[in-house]
Design a protein around this motif. Structure first.
Motif, short mmCIF file in Angstrom:
data_model
loop_
_atom_site.label_atom_id
_atom_site.label_comp_id
_atom_site.label_asym_id
_atom_site.label_seq_id
_atom_site.Cartn_x
_atom_site.Cartn_y
_atom_site.Cartn_z
N THR A 94 0.84 -1.20 0.00
CA THR A 94 0.00 0.00 0.00
C THR A 94 0.87 1.25 0.00
O THR A 94 1.78 1.38 0.82
CB THR A 94 -0.92 0.03 1.24
OG1 THR A 94 -1.73 -1.14 1.24
CG2 THR A 94 -1.79 1.26 1.26
N PRO A 95 0.60 2.20 -0.91
CA PRO A 95 1.36 3.45 -0.91
C PRO A 95 1.08 4.26 0.36
O PRO A 95 0.11 4.01 1.07
CB PRO A 95 0.85 4.19 -2.15
CG PRO A 95 -0.07 3.29 -2.86
CD PRO A 95 -0.36 2.12 -1.99
N THR A 96 1.90 5.24 0.61
CA THR A 96 1.79 6.04 1.83
C THR A 96 0.41 6.66 2.01
O THR A 96 -0.15 6.63 3.08
CB THR A 96 2.85 7.17 1.81
OG1 THR A 96 4.13 6.58 1.58
CG2 THR A 96 2.85 7.93 3.11
N GLY A 97 -0.15 7.21 0.98
CA GLY A 97 -1.47 7.85 1.09
C GLY A 97 -2.63 6.88 0.95
O GLY A 97 -3.78 7.28 1.00
N GLY A 98 -2.35 5.61 0.77
CA GLY A 98 -3.40 4.61 0.55
C GLY A 98 -3.83 4.61 -0.91
O GLY A 98 -3.28 5.30 -1.75
N TRP A 114 4.95 0.30 -9.53
CA TRP A 114 3.99 -0.31 -8.62
C TRP A 114 3.40 -1.57 -9.23
O TRP A 114 3.27 -2.60 -8.55
CB TRP A 114 2.86 0.67 -8.28
CG TRP A 114 1.91 0.11 -7.27
CD1 TRP A 114 2.00 0.22 -5.91
CD2 TRP A 114 0.74 -0.67 -7.53
NE1 TRP A 114 0.96 -0.44 -5.32
CE2 TRP A 114 0.17 -1.01 -6.29
CE3 TRP A 114 0.13 -1.13 -8.68
CZ2 TRP A 114 -0.99 -1.77 -6.18
CZ3 TRP A 114 -1.02 -1.90 -8.58
CH2 TRP A 114 -1.57 -2.20 -7.33
#
Length: 173
Positions: A94-98, A114
């Motif tokens: 999951t990326p930092t910001g979701g 990604w």
């Protein structure tokens, strides 16, 4: 998930299924690389879809393919295994910001880096399961490794080509 999304997913399910059965069934590169494009369909299911519905969809896809391929559960077992590990893997990467809500996990939406980290390990897991079950009872491990690697690369490349040609960058499915 609204009715438009369900209609779109049903159409995509049928399309991937037919392409796999009618076109890709007999497509083999150098006698080693098999294109199992239906794996890409399972990977491109909405991120919000939980593990159980994903596993049911994967079961239906795999069971249908097993009927046409006469493969006694190889596709079903491998597809359900892929669907089982998809949700935890999405949580790990999951990326930092979701994730943006209703954004499909396609190459064009998420980027090549990604998508590579997301899809390649899951395609490899699917192919490991598929060819290990297929190879059960024999000692032909080196050809099995070649098939796994060639098929993983072939499936990934064809999946990327399909997304570049037929998918568009969008929000929501």
């Amino acid at each position: 998930m609204n009715s438009k999304n369900i209609f779109t997913l049903t159409g995509a399910f049928i399309l991937y299924f037919l392409i796999q059965v009618l076109i890709l069934k007999n497509l083999v590169v150098f006698g080693m690389g098999f294109c199992l494009l239906y794996v890409v369909f399972i990977l491109l299911l909405p991120i919000e879809l939980s593990a159980i519905p994903t596993m049911i969809i994967a079961f239906l896809m795999g069971f249908g393919l097993d009927i046409f391929y006469d493969s006694m559960g190889l596709h079903t077992a491998s597809a359900v295994m892929l669907a089982f590990f998809r949700s935890p893997w999405l949580k790990v990467i999951t990326p930092t910001g979701g994730y943006d809500p209703n954004t499909p996990p396609t190459l064009l939406n998420m980027g090549m880096g990604w998508f590579l980290v997301y899809s390649l390990p899951l395609i490899l897991l699917h192919h490991l399961t598929f060819f290990f079950i297929d190879n059960m009872g024999t000692f032909l491990y080196l050809p099995m490794i070649y098939k796994i690697l060639a098929s993983t690369l072939f499936t990934f490349v064809i999946g990327v080509i399909v997304q570049v040609l037929f998918y568009k960058k969008r929000r929501g499915i």
